[in-house]
Write a protein that holds these residues in place. Sequence first.
Motif, mmCIF file in Angstrom:
data_model
loop_
_atom_site.group_PDB
_atom_site.id
_atom_site.type_symbol
_atom_site.label_atom_id
_atom_site.label_comp_id
_atom_site.label_asym_id
_atom_site.label_seq_id
_atom_site.Cartn_x
_atom_site.Cartn_y
_atom_site.Cartn_z
ATOM 1 N N LEU A 299 0.301 -5.523 -37.254
ATOM 2 C CA LEU A 299 -0.024 -6.891 -36.852
ATOM 3 C C LEU A 299 0.441 -7.893 -37.899
ATOM 4 C CD1 LEU A 299 -3.391 -6.214 -35.156
ATOM 5 C CD2 LEU A 299 -1.427 -7.298 -34.134
ATOM 6 N N SER A 302 3.857 -8.431 -36.918
ATOM 7 C CA SER A 302 3.809 -9.170 -35.664
ATOM 8 C C SER A 302 3.512 -10.640 -35.920
ATOM 9 C CB SER A 302 2.763 -8.529 -34.756
ATOM 10 O OG SER A 302 2.105 -9.495 -34.001
ATOM 11 N N ILE A 341 -4.955 -12.941 -30.796
ATOM 12 C CA ILE A 341 -5.243 -12.362 -32.111
ATOM 13 C C ILE A 341 -6.741 -12.092 -32.269
ATOM 14 C CG2 ILE A 341 -5.531 -13.242 -34.457
ATOM 15 C CD1 ILE A 341 -2.996 -11.604 -33.984
ATOM 16 N N THR A 344 -7.449 -9.077 -30.229
ATOM 17 C CA THR A 344 -6.888 -7.852 -30.793
ATOM 18 C C THR A 344 -7.746 -7.361 -31.957
ATOM 19 O OG1 THR A 344 -4.734 -8.720 -30.228
ATOM 20 C CG2 THR A 344 -4.777 -6.808 -31.637
#
Lengths: 486, 509
Positions: A299, A302, A341, A344
Motif C-alpha cells: 500500500l 500504491s 484507504i 482498506t
Amino acid sequence: MGQETMGLSLLTGEIVLALSAVLLLLVGAFGGGRGVSIVRYASIAALVIFAFAGFIINGQGEAFKGAFITDDFSHYVKALIGLTAAASLWFSRDWFKSEKLDQFEYSVLMLFAVLGMGVMVSAGNLLSMYVGMEMQALSLYVMAAFNRDSLRASEAGLKYFVLGALSSGLLLYGMSLIYGFTGSLSFSEISAVIGGEEHISAGIVAGLVFMLAGLAFKISAAPFHMWTPDVYEGAPTPVTGFFAGAPKLAALALITRLMTGPFAQAQHSWQQVIIVLAVMSMLIGAFGALTQTNIKRLLAYSSIANMGYALVALASVGAATGGAAGVSGMLIFMSIYLVAIVGTFAAILQMRTREGAVEGIADLGGLSKSNLPLSLILTTLMFSLAGIPFFMGFFGKWFAFAPAFNSGLTWLVVIALLSSVIGAFYYLRVIKVIWFDDQAQEFVKAPRALAVLSAFSATLIFPVLLLPFVTAPTRALIEAAANSLF
Amino acid sequence: MFKGVPILSIITFIPALAAVFLMMMSHLARPEGKIQIEKNAPRVALVTTLAVLGLTLLLVFGFDTTTSDYQFLEEFAWLGGGIKYRMGVDGISVLFILLTAFLTPLCIISSAKSVKSRMLEYMVAFLILETLMIGVFCALDMVLFYVFFEGVLLPMFIIIGVWGGKDKVYAAYKFFLYTLLGSVLMLAAMLWLYYYSGQVLGAGNATTNIAELSKLDISAVPQVFLWLAFFASFAVKMPMWPVHTWLPDAHVQAPTAGSVILAGILLKLGGYGFIRFSIPMFPDASLYFAPYVFWLSIIGIIYTSLVAYRQTDMKKLIAYSSVAHMGFVTMGIFALNMQGMQGAIFQMISHGIVSGALFFAVGVIYERMHTREIAFYGGIVKYMPMYAAVFMLFTMANVGLPGTSGFVGEILTMVGAYQVNPWIAFGAAFGMILSAVYALHLYREVIFGEVQNDKLEGMKDMTVREIVIMAPLVIMTIILGVYPSLITDITAVSVDALLAGVNAKLAGG
C-alpha cells in the motif's frame, strides 16, 4: 461585529481542535483508567466538529492580515481531513487495545496533527504555511514511533524524522529564496510581484523548485518517496492507515493553493516539475509494488502511484486552461481514494490470527472460504484502487485524467493509464490470494467497529454511490471548492 | 408496450439483485441453512435467468423494426457534466441482449451438475456477469458502456481463477491484463472525445452520449488516432490475430459454462464495439484502415484454422476456430456495406449459438472422462449415438454448411467483402475450406473410428439435462439456417441508417 471577531470566527474549527487538544491532554493525564477512552471519543467528536465547522460557519475571507484564508476549497478539504482522521482514530481503538498500547496521547497527537493540517490548508502566507506543516509533521513523527518498544516502529519514526527534517530544510530554503526575491511572505503579494515581472527571475524559480521538493516529500511523490515503504511497514498499522490518507490530502491541497495562488503566473516553471513528479511517482509506484509481500509495503507503493495520479490532475491546473477542472479532478480523485484507504486499512486491521496481527499478503490465502464478507470487501477495495470500472476508483481516475487531456497533456494521460494497468497486476495479486489460494490460517472474529467501517467504505466505493442523490451534491461542493481558488 | 417502465434497467439488473439476494441469504443463514441455500442456488439462478429471458422475449416482440431510432429509452442524471445514465436499444443491440438471455440459463443448467465446489459463489458470479453483459448492449452512454464493458472482466476473472482447470491462475491473469491493456487505450480516446464534444458543442454541453458523439465531425488526423485506440480494445476483445493469444488459454482453463459465455457473448463485445463506435464515429479512419483490417482478418482466418488443425485439446481447437470465425466478422464489418454488416451481425449471433453448443458438447464427454485430449477418444458413436448426431449438426454449422446458421453469416460477409476486394473474399472462402478440415478432423477422431481406449467402454449417452441444454441450441441453429430473415429483418433498418450516416459523413468530408 468588529474585524477581529469576524477573523476569529473563521478559525472556529481550528480553535475547537486546539482547545480540545489542550483540555484532553489534562483529562488524559489526570483522568486515570477511564481517561483513555474519554479522550478518544472526545477527540473523535472534536474532529467531526472540525470537519463540519467550515460549512456551518461558512465564513469566507481572511484572518490575521491574510495569513489565514478560508474559502469553499478549505471547507471541503478540511471536511475530508477531519472525517478521515476521525475514522482513523476510531479504527485504531481495537488494534491498540489488543497490542496493549492503548494510551491517550495518541488521540491528542492526532488532534495536533489535524490542527496543523487545518492551518496548512488555510495558509495565506509562507510563515503560517510552515508553522502548519511543522505542527503536523512533528505529531506524525511521534505517531510513527508510537510503539516505542518495537524496533521497527522506532526505526520508522527515526527515519521519518531525519528525512522529514531534511525536506523541511529544503522547503525553508526555498521559502527564503522566494522571500528574498519577492520581498514578501504573503501569497497575494508574491502573486502580484510575479505577475508584474516580465521574466520570472531565476531566484524565484529556484525557490519554487525547492519548495516543491519539500512538499513532494510530504506527499511521498517520487523521487522523494524513499521513506514511504519503510515507515509504512514499521509504523503501527492504524498509524499507517492515517498516514496514507489525511496528510497526503493536506499537502496536496497546499500545493494546489500555491500553484493557483502565489505561483499562478509561473505556470511554465512549475508545470514541468509537477509532470516529472507525476510520471516518476506513477512508474515507481507501479513497478515497486510488484514484488512486495507485505501488504503495508504494497500500500505504500500504491499510495506513491496514487499521488502520481493526483498530480496528473494538478498538472493541468494552469491559468491558461481554466484550471478549475484540474482542481476538481484532484478533489474527486482524492475523496474516492481516501474512502478506499480508510476501508482498506480497516480491513487490514482485521487480519489477526490467534497469535497476533499479521501483515503478509500470503496470510490472506483462502480468505474467501473462511470469511466471505471480508473477502468481498477487500476485493471491492482492491478493484477500486486498481481503477477497474464499476468501482468508484475508476471514476476518480476518469475525472483526474480528463482535465489533463484538455490541457494537451495527452501523453501524460497515456503514461498514467499504462501505469495503472501495471498497478492492476499487484492489486489483482491480492484478489488472487484471497480467492484462488489455499487457506492460510483463520482470522479471529473482527471487532465490530472495524467490520462496520470496512463494510461502509466498500459500500461507498461500490457504485451505489453513483446514484444521483449522492453524487450531485458532492460534486456541487467540489465544483464550488475548485472555483473558489480562481 | 412498456410505456414508462424502465424495462431495460429491469432486465439488466434483475440478475444482480438475485445475486445480492443469494449472498444476503447465505450470510444471514445459520450453518445448516447455508447448505440448503447452497443447494438451491442454481434453482434461484435458473428462475432469475428464465425471467430475464421471458422479459427479453417480450422486449423483442415489442420492438419496432421499422425505425432505426433507439427504443425503450431511459435517461437519468448520473455523474454530472453531461455524463448520464442512458439506456436504449436499436436493431443491432436488441439481438445481442436476446442472445445473452438465451445462453445464460443454459449455462446455469449445465453448471448445476458440473460445478463441484462453492456453488453459491459460482451462481452469484454468473448472475453478475449476465447483468454486466446485458448492460453493455443497453448502454447508450460512452462511460456507462465502458463501465459495463470492463466490469465483465471481474466476474470472468473470478470464474476462470476459482473454477478453472490446472493453469487457471495464469489464464485468469493473462485474460485480465491483456484485455485491460487494450481497453485502457480506448479509455484515453473516450476522454479525448468527451473534451472534443465540449469544444464543439460549447463548454457546458460536453457529452458522452453515443448518438450525439456519432454526429460529430472529427477531422482526419485525430480520427486515425482515436480509431487506433478503440481498435486496440476491440481487437483484443474480438480477438483478432495477432492479439488472440489470451483466448486459447482462457478457454482451456475456464469451466464449461465459462467457455460458453466467453465464446458466446464476450467475443461479441468487440464486434459490437466496432459497429457502435469505430464505424459511425470515425468513418474516414475506418475506410482508411479497412484494407489492413481485411488482411488481418484473412491472415487470422487462415492461420488460426491451420493452428486449430494441429491442436490435441478439443477446447483449444474450438477456441482457435472461434478466432477464425471472428475473422469473418471483422471482414464483414469493414466491408462497410449492407451485406457485410448484416452478415457480420448474423455471424456473431450464429457463432454465439454454435460455439456455445460446441463447448457444451465438449463438456458432455469431459464430465464423463475428465480429459479433453482428442487422442483419448475415438469411436464414441458406438456408445453415444444421440450425442454423435448432435455433435455432427454443430460441426456442420461450424463448417458453415448450407441449412445451418453458420452458412448464412459466412456467405453474407463474403458477399460484402467481394464487392470491395474479390481477393479478400477468395481468401475467406479458402478459410472456409480449412474450417471443414479441422472440424471434420475433430469429429472423425472423436466420434468415428475404432474404439482405441478401454476406458470408453460403456459411456452413457446424453442425459435428460444435457438434452435440455442441447435442444434449444439445435432448434435455433436450424431455424436460423433456413429462415435467416428472423434476424436480418430486425437489424436491417438500423444497419441501413448506420451506413447511410457513414456514407453521408464520407461524402461530406
